[in-house]
Motif scaffolding. Structure first.
Motif, PDB file in Angstrom:
ATOM      1  N   ASN A  81       0.422  -1.564   0.007  1.00 22.81           N
ATOM      2  CA  ASN A  81       0.010  -0.135   0.114  1.00 22.81           C
ATOM      3  C   ASN A  81       1.098   1.229  -0.056  1.00 22.81           C
ATOM      4  OD1 ASN A  81      -2.288   1.618  -0.158  1.00 22.81           O
ATOM      5  ND2 ASN A  81      -3.545   0.699   2.189  1.00 22.81           N
ATOM      6  N   GLN A  82       0.814   2.769   0.016  1.00 22.86           N
ATOM      7  CA  GLN A  82       0.641   3.910  -0.098  1.00 22.86           C
ATOM      8  C   GLN A  82       0.981   4.195   1.012  1.00 22.86           C
ATOM      9  OE1 GLN A  82      -0.260   5.604  -4.206  1.00 22.86           O
ATOM     10  NE2 GLN A  82       1.967   5.629  -4.484  1.00 22.86           N
ATOM     11  N   ILE A  83       1.020   4.438   1.981  1.00 25.89           N
ATOM     12  CA  ILE A  83       1.027   4.877   3.086  1.00 25.89           C
ATOM     13  C   ILE A  83       2.106   7.004   3.126  1.00 25.89           C
ATOM     14  CG2 ILE A  83       2.481   5.038   5.888  1.00 25.89           C
ATOM     15  CD1 ILE A  83       2.597   2.345   5.475  1.00 25.89           C
ATOM     16  N   LEU A  95       5.837  -2.104   0.099  1.00 31.00           N
ATOM     17  CA  LEU A  95       5.390  -3.505   0.200  1.00 31.00           C
ATOM     18  C   LEU A  95       4.735  -5.013   0.797  1.00 31.00           C
ATOM     19  CD1 LEU A  95       8.579  -4.135  -3.522  1.00 31.00           C
ATOM     20  CD2 LEU A  95       6.067  -2.610  -3.175  1.00 31.00           C
ATOM     21  N   GLY A  96       4.267  -5.312  -0.093  1.00 38.99           N
ATOM     22  CA  GLY A  96       3.285  -6.758   0.783  1.00 38.99           C
ATOM     23  C   GLY A  96       4.293  -7.701   1.175  1.00 38.99           C
ATOM     24  N   PRO A  97       4.103  -8.487   1.838  1.00 40.89           N
ATOM     25  CA  PRO A  97       4.982  -9.859   2.010  1.00 40.89           C
ATOM     26  C   PRO A  97       4.482 -10.210   0.266  1.00 40.89           C
ATOM     27  CG  PRO A  97       2.141 -10.357   2.652  1.00 40.89           C
ATOM     28  CD  PRO A  97       2.409  -8.164   2.366  1.00 40.89           C
ATOM     29  N   VAL A  98       4.067 -10.825  -0.502  1.00 37.42           N
ATOM     30  CA  VAL A  98       4.116 -11.069  -2.352  1.00 37.42           C
ATOM     31  C   VAL A  98       5.198 -11.017  -2.300  1.00 37.42           C
ATOM     32  CG1 VAL A  98       2.730  -9.349  -3.201  1.00 37.42           C
ATOM     33  CG2 VAL A  98       2.306 -12.139  -3.537  1.00 37.42           C
ATOM     34  N   THR A 129       0.522  -4.232  -9.044  1.00 39.73           N
ATOM     35  CA  THR A 129       0.363  -1.920  -9.331  1.00 39.73           C
ATOM     36  C   THR A 129      -0.210  -2.058  -8.156  1.00 39.73           C
ATOM     37  OG1 THR A 129      -0.186  -3.353 -11.840  1.00 39.73           O
ATOM     38  CG2 THR A 129      -0.590  -0.958 -10.328  1.00 39.73           C
ATOM     39  N   ILE A 130       0.610  -0.632  -7.299  1.00 34.53           N
ATOM     40  CA  ILE A 130      -0.166   0.096  -6.509  1.00 34.53           C
ATOM     41  C   ILE A 130       1.056   0.996  -6.414  1.00 34.53           C
ATOM     42  CG2 ILE A 130       0.573   0.477  -3.856  1.00 34.53           C
ATOM     43  CD1 ILE A 130       2.634  -2.859  -4.133  1.00 34.53           C
ATOM     44  N   GLY A 131      -1.050   1.811  -6.495  1.00 30.99           N
ATOM     45  CA  GLY A 131      -1.183   3.395  -6.938  1.00 30.99           C
ATOM     46  C   GLY A 131      -0.445   3.797  -8.012  1.00 30.99           C
ATOM     47  N   GLY A 132      -1.759   2.720  -9.041  1.00 30.79           N
ATOM     48  CA  GLY A 132      -1.179   3.247 -10.469  1.00 30.79           C
ATOM     49  C   GLY A 132       1.387   2.702 -10.872  1.00 30.79           C
TER      50      GLY A 132
END
Length: 321
Positions: A81-83, A95-98, A129-132
């Motif tokens: 996600n974007q924080i 970045l996530g655990p994937v 794809t996170i936040g484009g």
């Protein structure tokens, strides 16, 4: 081939040091890793699916993440996600655990459709794809998903599109009495202590070398035609296995099945120390490749017809080269 054989021996020895029995599971995991695909493990609880996945990851000096799937799991919990960073007044990407070489999706059928769909891009395109913004996943990248077929409360059936993304589907069975006795002995000796890890002896470069070697395994045109013929019969079963059995098939296998046979048979040939694929390799892989792709009707389920029975009949109807 000799270098590949040495790497596989090291991995197998490290696996056997922690796992008792489950040789078929080891082969399935290695085939998926070498072929660059993903694997779905199905069994009742307590048959070491998670242990097998973590043990394989331990043998390789690579990143490993475990995602426990639950109904409230969000897509961002998987991909990232974007924080907002108040100190800089801007957003930063977490970045996530994937984003790991080995990803264990525990009880994948407990995650919602939204969370499951978040894995589609990762499994097929090897990116998120996170936040484009596109973030590529590391290479090699292997998803090991598990699911429990008997406890259906709070579960979500995997859609066909996602099932098709798994190169193989393995059914993990109960250990033999001798293996179960050995499990108890290893518990007493501390070998199966969760804090005790297998020494990493294989690098990511070694895995990449295995994958490159496998891609060069020779597959004759007759073997390719054999694969295509099998896929065709799953879609047009009536003339080959009879209408009384064909009525149990709801959908046949997609072209991904043919691709899976091609990739997995090369990996299996490499595991067996050969530089070419044999028809026996295709037959050995038939349940792993097709049990989640040849979909049966409700009538078949009601009458206790298993997909493996139909698959065996399909293979019996196609001449072996």
């Amino acid at each position: 081939m000799s270098h590949a054989s040495n790497i596989l021996t090291v991995i197998s020895d490290a696996y056997s040091a922690k796992m008792v029995g489950q040789e078929r599971l080891r082969t399935s995991l290695l085939v998926s890793l070498i072929a660059g695909g993903h694997i779905l493990l199905e069994s009742v609880p307590g048959l070491a699916k998670t242990t097998a996945a973590s043990t394989l990851a331990d043998t390789v000096k690579a990143s490993f993440k475990r995602i426990q799937c639950t109904p409230d799991l969000l897509p961002s919990d998987i991909t990232g996600n974007q924080i907002y960073d108040a100190t800089t007044g801007s957003f930063r990407t977490v970045l996530g655990p994937v984003h790991a070489n080995f990803v264990l999706l525990d009880e994948i059928n407990r995650s919602s459709a939204k969370a499951q769909s978040a894995m589609l891009e990762a499994m097929q395109e090897h990116q998120t794809t996170i936040g484009g913004e596109v973030h590529h996943l590391p290479h090699p990248f292997l998803v090991i998903a598990t699911q429990n077929p008997i406890e259906q409360e709070g579960t979500y059936e995997l859609p066909e599109a996602q099932m098709d993304r798994f190169l193989l589907k393995e059914i993990v069975e109960y250990p033999s009495p001798a293996d179960e006795f050995e499990i108890l002995s290893r518990i007493d000796s501390g070998v199966l202590d969760p804090e005790r890890h297998v020494a990493s002896a294989v690098t990511l470069d070694d895995i990449r070398a295995l994958q490159q070697t496998a891609s060069k395994i020779y597959v004759d045109a007759t073997i390719r035609n054999y694969i295509v013929s099998i896929a065709y019969v799953t879609r047009n079963p009536g003339p080959y296995i009879g209408d009384d059995r064909a009525r149990y098939i709801k959908y046949g296998a997609s072209p991904r099945a043919s691709i899976a046979f091609l990739q997995a048979s090369r990996a299996l040939a490499l595991l067996n120390g050969r530089n070419h694929v044999l028809p026996e390799d295709i037959r050995t892989l038939r349940h792993l490749v097709l049990r989640h792709r040849v979909l049966l009707t409700f009538e078949a389920d009601a009458e206790g017809i298993r997909s493996e029975e139909i698959i065996d009949q399909i293979f019996a109807s196609v001449p072996t080269p």
